[in-house]
Design a protein around this motif. Structure first.
Motif, mmCIF file in Angstrom:
data_model
loop_
_atom_site.group_PDB
_atom_site.id
_atom_site.type_symbol
_atom_site.label_atom_id
_atom_site.label_comp_id
_atom_site.label_asym_id
_atom_site.label_seq_id
_atom_site.Cartn_x
_atom_site.Cartn_y
_atom_site.Cartn_z
ATOM 1 N N UNK A 472 0.798 -1.221 0.000
ATOM 2 C CA UNK A 472 0.000 0.000 0.000
ATOM 3 C C UNK A 472 0.835 1.278 0.000
ATOM 4 N N UNK A 473 2.153 1.120 0.213
ATOM 5 C CA UNK A 473 2.947 2.329 0.453
ATOM 6 C C UNK A 473 3.009 3.243 -0.753
ATOM 7 N N UNK A 474 3.104 2.640 -1.937
ATOM 8 C CA UNK A 474 3.201 3.503 -3.109
ATOM 9 C C UNK A 474 1.958 4.352 -3.261
ATOM 10 N N UNK A 475 0.782 3.765 -2.938
ATOM 11 C CA UNK A 475 -0.447 4.537 -3.073
ATOM 12 C C UNK A 475 -0.523 5.628 -2.018
ATOM 13 N N UNK A 476 -0.159 5.274 -0.796
ATOM 14 C CA UNK A 476 -0.287 6.301 0.253
ATOM 15 C C UNK A 476 0.762 7.401 0.061
ATOM 16 N N UNK A 477 1.945 7.018 -0.471
ATOM 17 C CA UNK A 477 2.929 8.064 -0.764
ATOM 18 C C UNK A 477 2.437 8.992 -1.858
ATOM 19 N N UNK A 478 1.668 8.395 -2.791
ATOM 20 C CA UNK A 478 1.147 9.190 -3.898
ATOM 21 C C UNK A 478 0.113 10.197 -3.396
ATOM 22 N N UNK A 479 -0.710 9.735 -2.476
ATOM 23 C CA UNK A 479 -1.829 10.556 -2.017
ATOM 24 C C UNK A 479 -1.381 11.574 -0.964
ATOM 25 N N UNK A 480 -0.404 11.184 -0.158
ATOM 26 C CA UNK A 480 -0.078 11.969 1.043
ATOM 27 C C UNK A 480 0.117 13.465 0.797
ATOM 28 N N UNK A 481 0.909 13.882 -0.199
ATOM 29 C CA UNK A 481 1.112 15.328 -0.336
ATOM 30 C C UNK A 481 -0.189 16.080 -0.600
ATOM 31 N N UNK A 482 -1.073 15.459 -1.413
ATOM 32 C CA UNK A 482 -2.350 16.090 -1.698
ATOM 33 C C UNK A 482 -3.190 16.219 -0.439
ATOM 34 N N UNK A 483 -3.219 15.151 0.349
ATOM 35 C CA UNK A 483 -3.992 15.172 1.589
ATOM 36 C C UNK A 483 -3.429 16.210 2.550
#
Lengths: 496, 467
Positions: A472-483
């Motif tokens: 899941x890390x790649x997805x959460x890393x992708x989303x994190x800055x936006x969040x």
């Protein structure tokens, strides 16, 4: 990378479909176009990650901006951040699977694929828009194809369901329209540019009136309680690909809008109304779960469980912590993949057995091992088994929600958590009854297992689910800055 | 020479009328030939409208004036008239009084040209009468039908009544201010009760012509009884011209009374949208259905007008452009079906897609444009109207309008549902329209797609919208 390609490819394919001579051509054009879209989305992901790795920290990447209606400051303005890329990936996966799953559509094939492509065009356009006008334009483009898809190719009470869906979604977009006007005129800069708008402060009184409009307007798309009633009817009447698109993509338009437009542009009001959102989301989660227990039809089971699962999206947004927003986006992706797969499997079963009633099905695992294995995978994903995307997403939402120290938030989180038990009950019951036990109908013995197109569709979606579940890390890393960016605008809580 | 150029649209239309009179006198040519000549003339007329568009000036000491915006409005009406002529080919081909039809229609058009060019109430009133009286005769053009005569009677009565009210308003306005010129009026308006009263009378006259609720009752019967060609002329061309002159009078002559007319328009647009939509819900006959839906559309136009300023003008004029293509597209399809099969009810449209796929798409696209669904031009038109209205900050009005769009979508979808989804044992047989009708429908569809997506149309109208 030229983002407009994401719109141009479906558009070109849709026109090519209209001009093509026979059904075979139509199918291959659509298939190749959606394959190209998937390739493009993956390329976009890698390009985005390498840009970020190279230290490009600007909020939106790959921006394009052309003046459209100059007197009103309307621009064709597109760009992506991590959140939009994850939604684009979701769309690409679901569209490819949906196209594959409709390989056997014989009635008006051309029109069917044309509408599918148009719907996907609306979704892609919506996710890359940074101008409120363009965003609204694409949002509405995505509504009417659904109406026709359900009304023409659907089953059961299709005209009623199609009408209900179109009118409720249009009602939602009417509220969005008013909200957009308010933002445009009240922000004082007469602009639809979301990036610019996020930098000005909209007066709190204005936010208080128009935030609910925008949130509920987008919320209708994502089945906010009590405007969820189109979901069961619409999903159950739609043809297989229609249900997949509806649940997999269309409901996500709403979640994305709630996040990107309502919460991002009106952060103070989001804080203000958070308790109400949380209450509505918790109701949707529990009510959806309990309503699913009572369903006998596989499609209704998945439709009501969608209400419940989409409740987690709204819960994550309402909780307003960085982790919970990340969880909301992950849940959108996960639920989109999972529910599309679920509808695909139901479609496969229905096409063979001509029934969706759980009690009439049984023992299918012996006859259709592939179909039933996928059914198990999707069922386990739905109830949140570790290793699949559902677990990751829901866990992130709960983690984020628990970060709110107040009693109210904790109670809501616990209530939402309880739905997992209910989910386990209905999923295990339905899946178990369908796949295992004695074969209920000897007519079933002659049925064939999945064909190549169905296998391919299922594999595409299962890959997505497992990729998120295991790493899941790649997805959460992708989303994190936006969040993080969205969170940075929310006023911090004063704890006393 | 330059003075003649100012009146070029009027002169062109007059020339066409004279040619038609000669054709009538000779009376030997067949209908097909006459239609060929007329359509060629109308194409020339449209082309003539587009040359020397930005001539600005006044004639007859300010009674007649023109500028680029007015020239553009006249061109829109010209295009609409040409489209009606193309789309009614089948009906006209078999009509005994073909030249008269065009003489009357073009006389009415000439009246509209004078009306939208008018610089004072006198020529405005003359133009208005010239534009309405021939239409009343046109309503009776289905000569063997009783309903058609009834429609003509209702039309002439209601228009005479509304003209009377209008004239009463004008005369009292003259009594209190001593002028009938649009240019001098604003300086002399004091807002005295008598002036407000006479303004309301004037406004009522306009409301009658635009079929604004509660002055809409004549619309449905007249629209249903008249031949479809006339119905489309009434609901598109005639309405368009009234909207244009309404803009001029409100924004220019009655600019000082902005507060008064803003509130009037607010109330009337809400009533018009709601009543028009609710009545359209239950209609079975396509003509009546389009009549009530066009009442609801007027409610939306009023929102655009309420905005005022450059946005108010440009959004209303732009919407009329969109409306010409979308409404004529819908009427054209209905006309084609009606003249080939005689069927006009929504129920008889069931299963149309099986037999006439292309025609079904044309009708559907037109209806979606009327409902305001992207990517058709109707979406942009409605969006700009609401944007113009929202500028005043009246969000109650905008919310009501947005909710009304859902109601209207419901009934437009009823037709779409009948065409695509419902089954019929005996659907309407395949229709093979003539070249003229195909050309007309093609222009409508191109207009519906291009006017919206290609933003230069709006930008051009916006750049013209300065008084």
């Amino acid at each position: 990378m030229n983002l407009s390609l994401l719109i141009i490819i479906p558009l070109a394919a849709a026109i090519a479909v209209l001009l093509s001579r026979n059904g075979q051509q139509v199918k291959w054009i659509s298939f190749l176009a959606s394959l190209a879209q998937l390739g493009l989305s993956l390329f976009l992901l890698s390009a985005f990650m390498s840009e970020r790795a190279n230290g490009n920290v600007s909020q939106m990447l790959f921006e394009q901006r052309y003046s459209w209606f100059a007197p009103l400051n309307i621009e064709y303005y597109i760009g992506v951040d991590g959140i939009s890329i994850s939604m684009i990936l979701l769309t690409a996966f679901v569209v490819l699977a949906g196209v594959l799953m409709s390989w056997n559509v014989e009635k008006m094939t051309k029109e069917f694929y044309f509408l599918l492509l148009l719907l996907s065009l609306g979704a892609y356009g919506f996710f890359i828009s940074l101008d409120l006008f363009t965003l609204f334009f694409f949002l509405e483009i995505a509504v009417i194809p659904k109406y026709l898809l359900i009304g023409i190719w659907g089953s059961g009470n299709k005209e009623y369901s199609a009408n209900k869906l179109a009118l409720m979604l249009m009602g939602g977009s009417a509220l969005v329209l008013v909200g957009i006007f308010a933002i445009y005129f009240m922000s004082g800069i007469h602009s639809f540019d979301m990036v610019k708008l996020s930098q000005v402060h909209i007066a709190i009184e204005v936010q208080k009136i128009f935030f609910p409009m925008l949130f509920v307007g987008f919320g209708v798309f994502t089945a906010i309680f009590p405007f969820h009633t189109w979901v069961p009817d619409g999903h159950s009447s739609a043809p297989t690909a229609g249900s997949m698109f509806l649940a997999g993509i269309s409901m996500k338009l709403g979640g994305y809008g709630c996040l990107r437009v309502a919460t991002y542009l009106m952060p103070e009001a989001a804080k203000e109304y958070a308790p109400i959102i949380i209450i509505l989301a918790s109701i949707a989660i529990l009510y959806g779960a309990f309503a699913t227990m009572m369903q006998k039809d596989l499609k209704y089971i998945n439709a009501y469980s969608s209400v419940s699962h989409c409740g987690f999206v709204l819960l994550g947004i309402g909780m307003l912590t960085k982790t919970s927003i990340e969880g909301a986006v992950m849940q959108m992706v996960s639920h989109g993949l999972m529910t599309a797969l679920f509808f695909a499997v139901i479609g496969m079963i229905y096409e063979r057995t001509h029934t969706r009633k759980v009690e009439e099905l049984g023992g299918l695992l012996k006859i259709m091992p592939f179909v039933c294995t996928v059914l198990f995978i999707v069922g386990l994903c739905s109830l949140g088994l570790p290793g699949f995307s559902g677990f990751v997403a829901e866990m992130t939402v709960f983690m984020g929600s628990w970060q709110n120290p107040e009693m109210f938030y904790r109670v809501a989180t616990i209530a939402a958590c309880m739905s997992i038990v209910v989910t386990a009950v209905y999923i295990l019951r339905a899946v178990g009854k369908t796949a295992m036990g004695p074969i209920t109908n000897e007519h079933f013995l002659h049925l064939k297992d999945a064909a190549w197109n169905e296998r391919l569709a299922a594999i595409v979606l299962v890959l997505g689910i497992v990729a998120i579940g295991i790493a899941p890390f790649w997805l959460s890393d992708l989303i994190a800055p936006g969040a993080e960016l969205i969170m940075s605008k929310i006023p911090t809580v004063i704890i006393n | 020479m330059n003075e003649l150029l100012l009146m070029k649209s009027e002169l062109a239309v007059t020339a066409v009328i004279f040619i038609l009179l000669f054709i009538k006198i000779s009376d030997t040519t067949s209908n097909e030939t006459v239609l060929k000549i007329v359509n060629a003339l109308l194409v020339l007329n449209v082309a003539a409208g587009f040359c020397c568009m930005d001539v600005t000036g006044e004639l007859f000491s300010g009674m007649f004036k023109t500028n680029a915006l007015i020239a553009f409005e006249k061109n829109m009406l010209n295009i609409g008239t040409l489209l009606i002529s193309l789309l009614s080919y089948e009906w006209l081909r078999n009509h005994r009084h073909l030249p008269e039809f065009f003489v009357l229609m073009l006389s009415s058009l000439l009246g509209m040209f004078f009306m939208i060019s008018s610089g004072n109430f006198l020529i405005f009133y003359l133009g208005l009468e010239l534009s309405t009286i021939p239409v009343a005769a046109l309503c009776n053009f289905d000569m063997e039908k009783r309903q058609s005569s009834e429609a003509a009677m209702k039309m002439i009565m209601s228009s005479a009544f509304s003209s009377g009210i209008l004239l009463f308003g004008i005369s009292m306005m003259y009594g209190t201010t001593g002028t009938i010129s649009f240019a001098e009026l604003p300086m002399l308006l004091t807002g005295s009760p008598l002036q407000i009263f006479s303004f309301i009378l004037l406004f009522t006259g306009f409301a009658f012509k635009l079929s604004v609720v509660p002055f809409h009752l004549w619309t449905a019967d007249v629209y249903e009884g008249s031949p479809i060609a006339v119905t489309s002329f009434l609901s598109v061309i005639s309405k368009g011209s009234i909207v244009f002159i309404f803009l001029t009078t409100l924004y220019k002559a009655f600019a000082p009374m902005g507060e008064v007319w803003y509130n009037l328009i607010f109330l009337l647009s809400v009533a018009t949208m709601i009543v028009g939509n609710l009545f359209a819900l239950r209609q079975q006959n396509m003509k009546r259905f389009l009549a009530f839906s066009s009442i609801a559309q007027v409610g939306f136009i009023l929102i655009g007008i309420s905005g005022g300023g450059q946005n108010g003008i440009s959004s209303s004029v732009y919407f009329m452009l969109v409306y010409i293509f979308s409404n004529l597209g819908a009427f054209g399809a209905v006309q084609l079906i009606s003249s080939f099969s005689g069927k006009e009810t929504i129920d008889s449209y069931k299963g149309l897609y099986q037999t006439n796929p292309l025609l079904s798409w044309v009708l559907t696209i037109s209806l979606f444009s009327l409902a305001g669904i992207p990517p058709t031009a109707g979406f942009f038109g409605k969006f700009f109207l609401l944007a113009s209205g929202a500028e005043k900050g009246n969000y109650i009005l905008i919310t009501i309008a947005a909710l009304n769009m859902i109601v209207s979508l419901y009934y437009y979808l009823r037709v779409v549902r009948a065409i695509f989804m419902e089954k019929n044992e005996q659907p309407i047989a395949a229709i093979e329209g003539s070249m003229y009708e195909k050309a007309g429908l093609l222009i409508c569809v191109i207009g519906i797609i291009a006017v919206g997506l290609y933003s230069h149309f709006y930008e051009y109208i916006y750049s013209l919208s300065i008084f």
